[in-house]
Design an enzyme around this catalytic site. Structure first.
Site, PDB file in Angstrom:
ATOM      1  N   LYS A  14      65.395  39.554   5.192  1.00 18.51           N
ATOM      2  CA  LYS A  14      65.179  40.183   3.876  1.00 18.51           C
ATOM      3  C   LYS A  14      66.372  41.046   3.467  1.00 18.51           C
ATOM      4  CE  LYS A  14      61.324  42.244   5.136  1.00 18.51           C
ATOM      5  NZ  LYS A  14      61.220  41.837   6.559  1.00 18.51           N
ATOM      6  N   ARG A  89      53.500  46.047   1.589  1.00 13.80           N
ATOM      7  CA  ARG A  89      53.197  45.621   2.950  1.00 13.80           C
ATOM      8  C   ARG A  89      51.715  45.668   3.278  1.00 13.80           C
ATOM      9  NH1 ARG A  89      58.391  46.609   5.562  1.00 13.80           N
ATOM     10  NH2 ARG A  89      58.264  46.059   7.746  1.00 13.80           N
ATOM     11  N   ARG A 128      70.249  42.544  17.168  1.00 12.08           N
ATOM     12  CA  ARG A 128      70.649  43.609  16.246  1.00 12.08           C
ATOM     13  C   ARG A 128      70.497  44.976  16.910  1.00 12.08           C
ATOM     14  NH1 ARG A 128      67.455  44.361  10.761  1.00 12.08           N
ATOM     15  NH2 ARG A 128      65.922  45.102  12.258  1.00 12.08           N
ATOM     16  N   ARG A 134      68.804  51.222  15.378  1.00 15.60           N
ATOM     17  CA  ARG A 134      67.413  51.314  14.926  1.00 15.60           C
ATOM     18  C   ARG A 134      66.486  51.434  16.120  1.00 15.60           C
ATOM     19  NH1 ARG A 134      65.713  47.430   9.973  1.00 15.60           N
ATOM     20  NH2 ARG A 134      63.702  47.772  10.990  1.00 15.60           N
ATOM     21  N   ARG A 146      55.320  45.178  15.707  1.00 11.11           N
ATOM     22  CA  ARG A 146      55.633  44.990  14.283  1.00 11.11           C
ATOM     23  C   ARG A 146      55.136  43.625  13.790  1.00 11.11           C
ATOM     24  NH1 ARG A 146      61.812  46.104  14.720  1.00 11.11           N
ATOM     25  NH2 ARG A 146      61.953  45.436  12.560  1.00 11.11           N
TER      26      ARG A 146
HETATM   27  P1  AP5 Z   1      67.610  41.355   8.428  1.00 14.94           P
HETATM   28  O1  AP5 Z   1      68.246  40.824   7.194  1.00 14.94           O
HETATM   29  O2  AP5 Z   1      67.862  42.756   8.786  1.00 14.94           O
HETATM   30  O3  AP5 Z   1      66.035  41.061   8.372  1.00 14.94           O
HETATM   31  P2  AP5 Z   1      64.871  41.905   7.724  1.00 14.94           P
HETATM   32  O4  AP5 Z   1      63.840  40.911   7.280  1.00 14.94           O
HETATM   33  O5  AP5 Z   1      65.401  42.842   6.711  1.00 14.94           O
HETATM   34  O6  AP5 Z   1      64.335  42.640   9.021  1.00 14.94           O
HETATM   35  P3  AP5 Z   1      63.890  44.144   9.249  1.00 14.94           P
HETATM   36  O7  AP5 Z   1      63.922  44.415  10.709  1.00 14.94           O
HETATM   37  O8  AP5 Z   1      64.613  45.056   8.349  1.00 14.94           O
HETATM   38  O9  AP5 Z   1      62.411  43.978   8.826  1.00 14.94           O
HETATM   39  P4  AP5 Z   1      61.266  44.989   8.830  1.00 14.94           P
HETATM   40  O10 AP5 Z   1      60.416  44.447   7.740  1.00 14.94           O
HETATM   41  O11 AP5 Z   1      60.614  45.148  10.149  1.00 14.94           O
HETATM   42  O12 AP5 Z   1      61.976  46.392   8.582  1.00 14.94           O
HETATM   43  P5  AP5 Z   1      61.824  47.490   7.486  1.00 14.94           P
HETATM   44  O13 AP5 Z   1      63.061  48.236   7.444  1.00 14.94           O
HETATM   45  O14 AP5 Z   1      61.282  46.920   6.220  1.00 14.94           O
HETATM   46  O15 AP5 Z   1      68.021  40.389   9.623  1.00 14.94           O
HETATM   47  C1  AP5 Z   1      67.661  40.681  10.963  1.00 14.94           C
HETATM   48  C2  AP5 Z   1      68.796  40.274  11.896  1.00 14.94           C
HETATM   49  O16 AP5 Z   1      68.971  38.872  11.838  1.00 14.94           O
HETATM   50  C3  AP5 Z   1      70.168  40.881  11.509  1.00 14.94           C
HETATM   51  O17 AP5 Z   1      70.870  41.195  12.661  1.00 14.94           O
HETATM   52  C4  AP5 Z   1      70.839  39.751  10.723  1.00 14.94           C
HETATM   53  O18 AP5 Z   1      72.225  39.801  10.811  1.00 14.94           O
HETATM   54  C5  AP5 Z   1      70.285  38.518  11.412  1.00 14.94           C
HETATM   55  N1  AP5 Z   1      70.152  37.368  10.488  1.00 14.94           N
HETATM   56  C6  AP5 Z   1      69.828  37.393   9.167  1.00 14.94           C
HETATM   57  N2  AP5 Z   1      69.796  36.145   8.653  1.00 14.94           N
HETATM   58  C7  AP5 Z   1      70.106  35.300   9.690  1.00 14.94           C
HETATM   59  C8  AP5 Z   1      70.227  33.877   9.789  1.00 14.94           C
HETATM   60  N3  AP5 Z   1      70.032  33.081   8.748  1.00 14.94           N
HETATM   61  N4  AP5 Z   1      70.553  33.357  10.998  1.00 14.94           N
HETATM   62  C9  AP5 Z   1      70.751  34.168  12.070  1.00 14.94           C
HETATM   63  N5  AP5 Z   1      70.667  35.532  12.038  1.00 14.94           N
HETATM   64  C10 AP5 Z   1      70.341  36.086  10.862  1.00 14.94           C
HETATM   65  O19 AP5 Z   1      60.652  48.397   8.104  1.00 14.94           O
HETATM   66  C11 AP5 Z   1      60.842  49.140   9.282  1.00 14.94           C
HETATM   67  C12 AP5 Z   1      59.638  50.042   9.509  1.00 14.94           C
HETATM   68  O20 AP5 Z   1      59.550  50.990   8.427  1.00 14.94           O
HETATM   69  C13 AP5 Z   1      58.276  49.349   9.537  1.00 14.94           C
HETATM   70  O21 AP5 Z   1      57.948  48.854  10.810  1.00 14.94           O
HETATM   71  C14 AP5 Z   1      57.351  50.485   9.089  1.00 14.94           C
HETATM   72  O22 AP5 Z   1      57.097  51.370  10.136  1.00 14.94           O
HETATM   73  C15 AP5 Z   1      58.194  51.216   8.054  1.00 14.94           C
HETATM   74  N6  AP5 Z   1      57.999  50.698   6.684  1.00 14.94           N
HETATM   75  C16 AP5 Z   1      58.918  50.104   5.879  1.00 14.94           C
HETATM   76  N7  AP5 Z   1      58.406  49.741   4.704  1.00 14.94           N
HETATM   77  C17 AP5 Z   1      57.096  50.114   4.753  1.00 14.94           C
HETATM   78  C18 AP5 Z   1      56.005  49.972   3.838  1.00 14.94           C
HETATM   79  N8  AP5 Z   1      56.160  49.369   2.635  1.00 14.94           N
HETATM   80  N9  AP5 Z   1      54.800  50.466   4.218  1.00 14.94           N
HETATM   81  C19 AP5 Z   1      54.626  51.074   5.407  1.00 14.94           C
HETATM   82  N10 AP5 Z   1      55.601  51.218   6.330  1.00 14.94           N
HETATM   83  C20 AP5 Z   1      56.828  50.737   5.999  1.00 14.94           C
HETATM   84 MG    MG Z   2      65.319  44.953   6.494  1.00 11.52          MG
END
Ligand code: AP5
Ligand code: MG
Length: 192
Positions: A14, A89, A128, A134, A146
């Site tokens: 994402k 979410r 990552r 992180r 997660r």
């Molecule tokens: P990346 O692009 O970072 O993927 P992502 O989907 O953004 O993954 P996140 O870990 O950020 O997802 P998340 O939903 O758990 O985190 P968030 O910050 O929202 O890619 C991941 C890796 O893969 C990178 O190293 C990248 O380089 C690699 N990659 C990308 N594309 C690739 C490809 N095609 N091939 C190979 N490698 C590739 O949330 C974190 C925490 O915050 C949650 O657990 C929760 O506690 C809290 N939180 C956030 N939003 C909310 C909400 N709305 N409500 C409640 N709690 C929330």
């Molecule tokens: Mg992300």
């Protein structure tokens, strides 16, 4: 306005794809994960509260996240559209978002969901975790938590937008460029 949700499990790409999409389409990137990590870095009371949930792989409470999104809208009133990443979410967040957008006389144009298998997701996140700093990427137990939360709470968001006819799956494995191009094709169709 043109508002898009980029949906998918942790590690599905994402954030990676959002950076490219906002550059191409001039949308404002709203990542609740990034906003929460900034609050933690700034050591605000909200950040302190959020950290205890994030470190365990749990969701931050809805009212905290919805309040943060509301403030973000206030700050970016002139935006031509938003790209939502990691939000909504829960079903409650999806309902709140629909209401906030209705107040702006707009809505969600499409939900694009990146589909990636769980083994590939774990591999990406652990990889990552070596460099991201992180706290929720280094422990496989937290990563699995997660995914469990994604299945138990976040799948309701997919149902919400499927019922509205706005949900589209996109293959999230392959090169970043190929996935970007599949997303652009879907977006261009919606914009036409
Ligand atoms: P990346 O692009 O970072 O993927 P992502 O989907 O953004 O993954 P996140 O870990 O950020 O997802 P998340 O939903 O758990 O985190 P968030 O910050 O929202 O890619 C991941 C890796 O893969 C990178 O190293 C990248 O380089 C690699 N990659 C990308 N594309 C690739 C490809 N095609 N091939 C190979 N490698 C590739 O949330 C974190 C925490 O915050 C949650 O657990 C929760 O506690 C809290 N939180 C956030 N939003 C909310 C909400 N709305 N409500 C409640 N709690 C929330
Ligand atoms: Mg992300």
């Amino acid at each position: 306005m043109f508002n898009l949700i980029l949906f998918g499990p942790p590690g599905s790409g994402k954030g990676t794809q959002s950076d490219k999409l906002v550059a191409k389409y001039g949308l404002k990137h709203l990542s609740t994960g990034n906003l929460l990590r900034q609050e933690i870095a700034d050591k605000t009371p909200l950040g302190l509260e959020a950290k205890s949930f994030i470190d365990k792989g749990q969701l931050v409470p809805d009212e905290v996240v919805i309040g943060m999104v509301d403030s973000f809208f206030e700050l970016h009133k002139g935006a031509r559209g938003f790209l939502f990443d990691g939000f909504p979410r829960t079903a409650a967040q999806a309902t709140a978002l629909d209401k906030l957008l209705a107040l702006k006389e707009t809505g969600i144009a499409a939900v694009l969901a990146l589909e990636v298998g769980e083994d590939e997701l774990v591999k990406r996140l652990l990889n990552r975790g070596k460099t991201s700093g992180r706290s929720d990427d280094t422990d496989e137990g937290v990563i699995r938590k997660r995914f469990a939360v994604y299945k138990s709470e976040t799948s309701a968001v997919a149902d919400h937008y499927k019922a509205a006819g706005k949900f589209k799956s996109i293959k999230g494995e392959g090169t970043v460029e190929d996935i970007f191009s599949a997303l652009c094709t879907a977006i261009d169709k919606k914009m036409a």
